[in-house]
Design a protein around this motif. Sequence first.
Motif, mmCIF file in Angstrom:
data_model
loop_
_atom_site.group_PDB
_atom_site.id
_atom_site.type_symbol
_atom_site.label_atom_id
_atom_site.label_comp_id
_atom_site.label_asym_id
_atom_site.label_seq_id
_atom_site.Cartn_x
_atom_site.Cartn_y
_atom_site.Cartn_z
ATOM 1 N N ASP A 76 14.339 -9.176 -3.961
ATOM 2 C CA ASP A 76 15.706 -9.390 -4.428
ATOM 3 C C ASP A 76 15.786 -10.414 -5.561
ATOM 4 O O ASP A 76 16.845 -10.972 -5.820
ATOM 5 N N ASP A 77 14.650 -10.677 -6.223
ATOM 6 C CA ASP A 77 14.638 -11.725 -7.256
ATOM 7 C C ASP A 77 14.642 -11.158 -8.668
ATOM 8 O O ASP A 77 14.419 -11.870 -9.639
ATOM 9 N N GLY A 78 14.835 -9.844 -8.796
ATOM 10 C CA GLY A 78 14.908 -9.242 -10.120
ATOM 11 C C GLY A 78 13.573 -8.890 -10.736
ATOM 12 O O GLY A 78 13.527 -8.236 -11.775
ATOM 13 N N LYS A 79 12.472 -9.306 -10.116
ATOM 14 C CA LYS A 79 11.156 -8.992 -10.662
ATOM 15 C C LYS A 79 10.738 -7.581 -10.251
ATOM 16 O O LYS A 79 11.192 -7.051 -9.245
ATOM 17 N N LYS A 80 9.851 -7.004 -11.054
ATOM 18 C CA LYS A 80 9.288 -5.715 -10.686
ATOM 19 C C LYS A 80 8.288 -5.929 -9.554
ATOM 20 O O LYS A 80 7.340 -6.702 -9.699
ATOM 21 N N ARG A 81 8.510 -5.255 -8.453
ATOM 22 C CA ARG A 81 7.654 -5.440 -7.288
ATOM 23 C C ARG A 81 7.255 -4.094 -6.692
ATOM 24 O O ARG A 81 7.954 -3.102 -6.842
ATOM 25 N N ILE A 82 6.116 -4.117 -5.991
ATOM 26 C CA ILE A 82 5.589 -2.916 -5.342
ATOM 27 C C ILE A 82 5.591 -3.139 -3.834
ATOM 28 O O ILE A 82 5.098 -4.162 -3.343
ATOM 29 N N ALA A 83 6.167 -2.192 -3.082
ATOM 30 C CA ALA A 83 6.123 -2.216 -1.620
ATOM 31 C C ALA A 83 5.124 -1.170 -1.140
ATOM 32 O O ALA A 83 5.225 0.008 -1.500
ATOM 33 N N LEU A 84 4.167 -1.610 -0.349
ATOM 34 C CA LEU A 84 3.159 -0.718 0.229
ATOM 35 C C LEU A 84 3.487 -0.541 1.707
ATOM 36 O O LEU A 84 3.473 -1.507 2.474
ATOM 37 N N LEU A 85 3.763 0.693 2.134
ATOM 38 C CA LEU A 85 4.233 0.958 3.488
ATOM 39 C C LEU A 85 3.145 1.634 4.322
ATOM 40 O O LEU A 85 2.662 2.709 3.973
ATOM 41 N N SER A 86 2.789 0.995 5.433
ATOM 42 C CA SER A 86 1.763 1.506 6.343
ATOM 43 C C SER A 86 2.391 1.903 7.667
ATOM 44 O O SER A 86 3.441 1.378 8.058
ATOM 45 N N THR A 87 1.754 2.810 8.405
ATOM 46 C CA THR A 87 2.246 3.161 9.733
ATOM 47 C C THR A 87 1.895 2.084 10.750
ATOM 48 O O THR A 87 2.582 1.917 11.758
ATOM 49 N N ASP A 88 0.807 1.355 10.519
ATOM 50 C CA ASP A 88 0.431 0.248 11.401
ATOM 51 C C ASP A 88 -0.472 -0.705 10.638
ATOM 52 O O ASP A 88 -0.826 -0.456 9.479
ATOM 53 N N LEU A 89 -0.832 -1.801 11.293
ATOM 54 C CA LEU A 89 -1.755 -2.777 10.712
ATOM 55 C C LEU A 89 -2.960 -2.950 11.631
ATOM 56 O O LEU A 89 -3.509 -4.044 11.779
ATOM 57 N N ALA A 90 -3.359 -1.852 12.259
ATOM 58 C CA ALA A 90 -4.548 -1.846 13.098
ATOM 59 C C ALA A 90 -5.785 -1.734 12.205
ATOM 60 O O ALA A 90 -5.698 -1.769 10.978
ATOM 61 N N LEU A 91 -6.949 -1.580 12.830
ATOM 62 C CA LEU A 91 -8.196 -1.578 12.079
ATOM 63 C C LEU A 91 -8.712 -0.165 11.838
ATOM 64 O O LEU A 91 -9.913 0.043 11.664
ATOM 65 N N GLY A 92 -7.802 0.813 11.823
ATOM 66 C CA GLY A 92 -8.194 2.176 11.487
ATOM 67 C C GLY A 92 -8.390 2.341 9.993
ATOM 68 O O GLY A 92 -7.929 1.529 9.185
ATOM 69 N N GLY A 93 -9.052 3.417 9.621
ATOM 70 C CA GLY A 93 -9.422 3.616 8.230
ATOM 71 C C GLY A 93 -8.245 3.689 7.275
ATOM 72 O O GLY A 93 -8.292 3.141 6.166
ATOM 73 N N THR A 94 -7.156 4.356 7.670
ATOM 74 C CA THR A 94 -6.017 4.522 6.774
ATOM 75 C C THR A 94 -5.354 3.188 6.472
ATOM 76 O O THR A 94 -5.019 2.887 5.314
ATOM 77 N N ALA A 95 -5.148 2.369 7.504
ATOM 78 C CA ALA A 95 -4.529 1.062 7.293
ATOM 79 C C ALA A 95 -5.436 0.146 6.470
ATOM 80 O O ALA A 95 -4.963 -0.594 5.602
ATOM 81 N N ILE A 96 -6.727 0.196 6.726
ATOM 82 C CA ILE A 96 -7.665 -0.639 5.961
ATOM 83 C C ILE A 96 -7.671 -0.224 4.499
ATOM 84 O O ILE A 96 -7.731 -1.070 3.593
ATOM 85 N N ALA A 97 -7.591 1.084 4.243
ATOM 86 C CA ALA A 97 -7.559 1.562 2.859
ATOM 87 C C ALA A 97 -6.351 1.001 2.124
ATOM 88 O O ALA A 97 -6.449 0.577 0.957
ATOM 89 N N LEU A 98 -5.187 0.967 2.790
ATOM 90 C CA LEU A 98 -3.991 0.421 2.151
ATOM 91 C C LEU A 98 -4.114 -1.091 1.965
ATOM 92 O O LEU A 98 -3.674 -1.644 0.955
ATOM 93 N N PHE A 99 -4.709 -1.759 2.934
ATOM 94 C CA PHE A 99 -4.915 -3.198 2.815
ATOM 95 C C PHE A 99 -5.812 -3.514 1.612
ATOM 96 O O PHE A 99 -5.538 -4.448 0.848
ATOM 97 N N GLN A 100 -6.856 -2.724 1.420
ATOM 98 C CA GLN A 100 -7.725 -2.929 0.254
ATOM 99 C C GLN A 100 -6.970 -2.650 -1.040
ATOM 100 O O GLN A 100 -7.185 -3.318 -2.057
ATOM 101 N N MET A 101 -6.045 -1.695 -1.002
ATOM 102 C CA MET A 101 -5.210 -1.446 -2.173
ATOM 103 C C MET A 101 -4.335 -2.661 -2.459
ATOM 104 O O MET A 101 -4.180 -3.069 -3.627
ATOM 105 N N ALA A 102 -3.753 -3.242 -1.401
ATOM 106 C CA ALA A 102 -2.917 -4.427 -1.586
ATOM 107 C C ALA A 102 -3.718 -5.559 -2.229
ATOM 108 O O ALA A 102 -3.248 -6.231 -3.154
#
Length: 494
Positions: free
Chosen positions: A141-167
């Motif tokens: 809400d500060d006017g800056k360009k920002r990116i939101a990365l949305l995950s289904t969970d923050l467990a240690l499965g491959g899909t969540a880890i892949a998004l975390f590495q992207m972050a």
Amino acid sequence: NEEGDTDLQHYGAACLNEKGKDNASGGGRKMRLLVFGTGEYYQRFKKWLAKEAIAALIDNSPVKQHTIMDGHEVLSPQEGLAKEYDAVIIMSFHVKAMKKQLIELGADEENIYHFYDLRRLVTLNKQDIAYYGIPGREPGDDGKKRIALLSTDLALGGTAIALFQMARALKKRGYPILLASMMDGPLRKQAELYGIPVVIDPNLQLATMRETEWVSGFSLILCNSVGYYIFLTERNLKIPVIWWLHDSSFFYDGVDKEMLRRIPQENLTVLSVGPVPEQVIHETVPELAVGQLLYGVEDCAGSEERKEICRQEEAKKTCFVTVGHIEERKGQDILLRAVRMLDESAREKAVFYLVGQDTSLLAERLKEQAGDLPGVTVTGPVDREELGRILSRADVMVCPSREDPMPTVAAEAMMYGVPCILSDAVGTAAYIQDGDGLVFESGNAQELSAKIKWCVEHRDRLGQMGKNARRIYERHFSMDVFEENLARVIGAFM
């Protein structure tokens, strides 16, 4: 209310039975639900169900049957279906098998739903949102360009880890980002260590993008996996969205295909982790444009001590490892059949470790079967540090999956210089050539057994194969390559 207890209502009453229609019109009693499955997905979604709306919990596990969970007795499916009920909700991704079982027991197919269908059965009484590392209560809400990365969970499965590495990769390149998830998990603390703000919003399980007010301040939203298809059905089309798909057909069994087809494609960029997720979504939405973006795996091979998990007297044996939830899709039963087919000489020269969640019915059965197979160990789940030790010691990684789009553990093994035996249903197999690893026909235990025997008899060649595997990692799955590919994608929006 704040606890998530809801009066069950319908906004899709046309597809319900007469009892459901009466309830939707407000003239009858509340719906009575049978909840089939009391494991991980029940724990994820039970917050949306009023206690008094649950007629019974049902489960196939004899261990759980006739125990008390959340104030309800857990019954067998036969016992549950004898109760008075209006609908059954399957709380599992094993939709096909469980739905078939219910129908064979006499349930009406029209009254069977999946947890993806919960929005048809409950009102969205919003849950509390938790903010970590965010000043104030309105991220973006500060006017800056920002990116939101949305995950289904923050467990240690491959899909969540892949998004975390992207972050991590985006933060490294200076992009202002936020990581959000439907559920909390161990990756949240990791994100905080790297200074990545986190939002835990359980409403993402049922809400559309238009109903998720806090995302309106972002310039780009990235949704991870098919689990966000409901979120995408109603969008602010002025905000670009990237949909990063990792999913095999197994995860589409409970998806409402008509709803999937209705997702607006305007300002939507769909990316696939290899060819398998692309092929799967094209079976439902063939006209959808899909690009490619492989994940990146952090190179930590040099930071782990080579610690043996095999006993000292086994040090000269070939050590095979398979990693993943023990379930039919992952094919650990195929591996055990292959091990049993080995001749005694080969079996005496090898050890096998099955690593991963071992509480499923299949896991219980495999543990019994492994009891008379010397050299086979079912370890249960391990943390990331211990997994690194395991991979650094392994001689061969085995991925016997019946379907697996692009398992991160295969890339991690190659990062450690460990060659892989992969079924041809594993997306990573597309990158394997002769001398880099071995590929067998999915489901063919005899062929897998022959590949295992070859590795035992040619152990002196595994070192060079491991070096070749490492080169595959560097060429396709390293963070450097991933960051370059990601920068090209994000650069078009930011």
